[in-house]
Design a protein around this motif. Structure first.
Motif, mmCIF file in Angstrom:
data_model
loop_
_atom_site.group_PDB
_atom_site.id
_atom_site.type_symbol
_atom_site.label_atom_id
_atom_site.label_comp_id
_atom_site.label_asym_id
_atom_site.label_seq_id
_atom_site.Cartn_x
_atom_site.Cartn_y
_atom_site.Cartn_z
ATOM 1 N N ALA A 204 0.865 -1.182 0.000
ATOM 2 C CA ALA A 204 0.000 0.000 0.000
ATOM 3 C C ALA A 204 0.899 1.228 0.000
ATOM 4 O O ALA A 204 2.126 1.104 0.118
ATOM 5 C CB ALA A 204 -0.883 0.009 1.237
ATOM 6 N N GLY A 205 0.275 2.401 -0.088
ATOM 7 C CA GLY A 205 1.052 3.628 -0.077
ATOM 8 C C GLY A 205 1.905 3.743 1.174
ATOM 9 O O GLY A 205 3.102 4.052 1.106
ATOM 10 N N ALA A 206 1.284 3.492 2.341
ATOM 11 C CA ALA A 206 2.012 3.654 3.602
ATOM 12 C C ALA A 206 3.208 2.696 3.669
ATOM 13 O O ALA A 206 4.283 3.059 4.138
ATOM 14 C CB ALA A 206 1.070 3.423 4.782
ATOM 15 N N HIS B 258 -0.425 14.036 4.274
ATOM 16 C CA HIS B 258 -1.215 12.891 4.729
ATOM 17 C C HIS B 258 -0.577 12.387 6.029
ATOM 18 O O HIS B 258 0.652 12.385 6.153
ATOM 19 C CB HIS B 258 -1.125 11.816 3.652
ATOM 20 N N THR C 294 0.083 9.616 7.116
ATOM 21 C CA THR C 294 1.048 8.519 7.004
ATOM 22 C C THR C 294 2.485 9.050 6.874
ATOM 23 O O THR C 294 3.425 8.349 7.251
ATOM 24 C CB THR C 294 0.751 7.630 5.779
ATOM 25 N N ASN C 295 2.669 10.287 6.365
ATOM 26 C CA ASN C 295 4.034 10.794 6.156
ATOM 27 C C ASN C 295 4.806 10.940 7.470
ATOM 28 O O ASN C 295 5.868 10.328 7.628
ATOM 29 C CB ASN C 295 4.033 12.126 5.388
ATOM 30 N N THR D 190 -2.115 17.741 -0.856
ATOM 31 C CA THR D 190 -3.434 17.219 -0.470
ATOM 32 C C THR D 190 -4.549 18.246 -0.633
ATOM 33 O O THR D 190 -5.710 17.918 -0.482
ATOM 34 C CB THR D 190 -3.412 16.736 0.990
ATOM 35 N N ASP E 179 5.635 11.938 -2.179
ATOM 36 C CA ASP E 179 4.432 11.131 -1.954
ATOM 37 C C ASP E 179 3.631 11.190 -3.248
ATOM 38 O O ASP E 179 3.083 12.231 -3.606
ATOM 39 C CB ASP E 179 3.646 11.704 -0.771
ATOM 40 N N ALA F 246 0.898 9.605 -4.138
ATOM 41 C CA ALA F 246 -0.496 9.125 -4.088
ATOM 42 C C ALA F 246 -1.372 9.879 -5.078
ATOM 43 O O ALA F 246 -2.400 9.382 -5.512
ATOM 44 C CB ALA F 246 -1.047 9.264 -2.676
ATOM 45 N N ASN F 247 -0.958 11.102 -5.428
ATOM 46 C CA ASN F 247 -1.767 11.913 -6.343
ATOM 47 C C ASN F 247 -1.233 11.884 -7.776
ATOM 48 O O ASN F 247 -1.458 12.805 -8.552
ATOM 49 C CB ASN F 247 -1.831 13.358 -5.816
ATOM 50 N N HIS G 291 6.562 6.790 -3.929
ATOM 51 C CA HIS G 291 5.645 5.647 -4.025
ATOM 52 C C HIS G 291 4.457 6.029 -4.893
ATOM 53 O O HIS G 291 4.104 7.205 -4.993
ATOM 54 C CB HIS G 291 5.176 5.181 -2.635
ATOM 55 N N ASN H 181 0.376 4.812 -5.569
ATOM 56 C CA ASN H 181 -0.698 3.947 -5.088
ATOM 57 C C ASN H 181 -1.372 3.357 -6.317
ATOM 58 O O ASN H 181 -2.180 4.023 -6.959
ATOM 59 C CB ASN H 181 -1.698 4.751 -4.264
ATOM 60 N N HIS I 193 -3.595 1.255 -6.535
ATOM 61 C CA HIS I 193 -5.053 1.156 -6.338
ATOM 62 C C HIS I 193 -5.745 2.506 -6.487
ATOM 63 O O HIS I 193 -6.954 2.557 -6.546
ATOM 64 C CB HIS I 193 -5.351 0.537 -4.970
ATOM 65 N N LYS I 194 -5.012 3.578 -6.543
ATOM 66 C CA LYS I 194 -5.625 4.883 -6.817
ATOM 67 C C LYS I 194 -5.411 5.231 -8.289
ATOM 68 O O LYS I 194 -6.343 5.288 -9.062
ATOM 69 C CB LYS I 194 -5.018 5.972 -5.924
#
Ligand SMILES: *Cc1c(COP(=O)(O)O)cnc(C)c1O
Length: 513
Positions: free
Chosen positions: A156-158, A189, A191-192, A237, A262, A264-265, A284, A286, A288-289
């Motif tokens: 996962a991202g984290a 986020h 998680t960072n 974010t 990060d 994720a975006n 990283h 994601n 799944h995103k």
């Protein structure tokens, strides 16, 4: 006169269905009827004692409890499923999570027996196709990101963040300069900072500028010689692009620190810009995103991590390598941080991601263009009704707040709950933390304009209700099976029990919240 003549809204078929679902209960609450799903022929062998045959799995207390036909069972579980919300139902506005449509072809390929029925201990020379898929996915992600190598292991991202942070730590240690701090903007986020702590660093928070981006003066003042890395999210974010990103990455490199991006975006700029060209050393994604996979309700995901050449020696083992036409796993990497995950990561997610990437091919930039277009369409239409704390241009998501509604006692949670009455999943709330009363909306690229218009109409209707009939909004939801939960009591119970599941203990140094 029949009852049909007196159908009022309260007695409508929809209301009747809702009422029925409210009384649904569990399968054990279904009336035991003596029905059965399957009739077997009469026994022609001696009857076995189920307690002996099943051992500890046999539960005498439930034997004979539930006697239902197949149609009873199917309807029970279908009704339960209708109490839930899914991306297959309507627009799922949960910002930051990228709840996009998952193309069904991904499901088809993920279920090919050659992928889904393989035992993870099968010898590499017998699963060449599976290794080739990993190899090719890494190649695709290298092209899209500009990095030297990509590990597909993290779940996962984290987990990807931790992988990246541990590689940064290993690289500094190998250079004989362990360093102490990781810089994280206040818009990040959660998680960072958690990741930085987990990797053994201390965190210094960077206060964002009035535009919601990184403040160069703030960075300058905190970027000391013992900073190991900056963790930065692009676009951040708030859905805002860091316009000074090239200056930022230069400043960080000049101090001998690494830039952790990060990613994720990534859905906001995939196919348009390669993050390595922005000066990121490690990032990283994601899958799944950005590259689809159904991931509501906690799983599954994948968080591959790309690295520049300086960090390649530290990648987790094994890596997938190719020699001629053969693929093999390389475990012999002396500087590796080791394994981050059993076997090959979440393999099914990797199959879906490669399918998604190959389906778009050279047109993958359309993902980013449409994600940004859709978010800005919603932003423009809702700007007159909801407050925007940061006025910088939006990328793939837009963060409004409840500031215009709080005068009437209506808060972001009320707006979110009321949206459920209109048939939409609520936006992400109260994140990022720098926007009080945040409502973070991410439509993603897969929403058609009619669906976005329906969502916009619902949000406008709620803004009017908040003004004219605030109690209606504060009491929402009114049409769901379960109404407003007592969140204070839930938080109290959770803190009593600790946030870790029974039997699990918090790792040393981590406070249970
Ligand atoms: C989703 C997200 C993460 C965490 O990713 P998971 O896959 O949920 O672990 C990290 N950073 C940002 C900006 C995110 O949106």
């Amino acid at each position: 006169m029949s009852d049909h003549g007196t159908l009022t809204p309260e007695k409508s078929p929809v209301a009747a269905q809702l009422d029925k679902r409210r009384r649904e209960g569990t399968v054990f609450d279904q009336k035991s009827s003596g029905r059965r799903g399957v009739f077997l022929p009469a026994l022609d062998v001696p009857e076995a004692d189920p307690a002996k045959a099943f051992g500890a799995q046999f539960r005498p207390e439930v034997e004979g409890e539930v006697e239902l036909s197949e149609v009873d069972v199917v309807r029970h579980f279908t009704r339960l499923s209708q109490m839930n919300f899914a991306i297959d139902t309507a627009l799922y506005s949960l910002g930051s999570c990228t709840m996009k449509h998952n193309p069904r072809i991904n499901e088809e390929t993920a279920r090919y027996p050659g992928f889904s029925d393989v035992h993870p201990y099968t010898a590499p020379h017998l699963v060449q196709g599976c290794l080739e898929l990993l190899y090719r996915l890494e190649e695709c992600l290298k092209v899209l990101t500009g990095f030297e190598r990509v590990t597909l292991q993290p779940s996962a991202g984290a987990n990807g963040e931790l992988t990246g942070a541990l590689m940064i730590r290993a690289a500094h240690q190998k250079a004989g300069d362990a360093r102490k701090w990781v810089l994280v903007p206040d818009s990040a986020h959660g998680t960072n900072p958690a990741t930085a702590h987990f990797a053994g660093y201390q965190v210094k928070e960077l206060t964002s500028s009035s535009r919601g981006t990184l403040d160069l003066g703030e960075l300058e003042s905190k970027l000391t010689g013992d900073v190991a890395a900056l963790m930065i999210t692009v676009p951040n974010t708030l859905g805002v692009f860091e316009e000074n990103i090239l200056t930022i990455t230069e400043m960080v490199h000049a101090k001998g620190a690494y830039v952790y991006l990060d990613g994720a975006n990534f859905n906001a700029f995939v196919g348009k810009v390669r993050p390595a060209d922005l000066g990121a050393d490690v990032m990283h994604m994601n899958l799944h995103k950005t590259f689809s996979t159904p991931h509501g309700g906690g799983g599954p995901g994948a968080g591959p991590v790309g690295v520049v050449s300086r960090l390649v020696p530290f990648l987790p083992t094994p890596t997938v390598e190719r020699q001629g036409d053969m693929y093999y796993l390389d475990e012999n990497r002396p500087s590796s941080i080791g394994r981050m995950r059993t076997f090959f990561g979440n393999y099914g997610v990797l199959v879906r991601a490669l399918t998604y990437i190959l389906s778009y091919g050279s047109q993958i930039h359309q993902v980013a263009e449409n994600a940004v277009l859709n978010a800005n369409y919603i932003r423009k239409k809702l700007e007159p009704f909801y407050h925007l704390k940061y006025d910088a241009p939006s990328y793939h998501e837009v963060v409004f707040s409840d500031k215009a509604q709080t005068a009437k006692g209506v808060h972001n949670i009320d707006i979110a709950k009321r949206l459920m009455d209109y048939g939409f999943h609520p936006p992400t709330m109260s994140f990022p933390l720098i926007v009080p009363g945040a409502l973070m909306i991410e439509p993603t690229e897969s929403e058609p304009i009619e669906e976005m218009d329906a969502f916009i109409d619902a949000m406008i209707a709620i803004a009017k209700e908040a003004d004219e009939t605030p109690d209606l909004v504060r009491g929402a939801p009114h049409t769901t099976v379960i109404g407003r939960l007592d969140e204070a009591a839930a938080a109290r119970e959770a803190s009593k029990a600790g946030s870790f599941a029974p039997g699990l203990r918090a790792p040393a140094g981590v406070k249970s919240v």
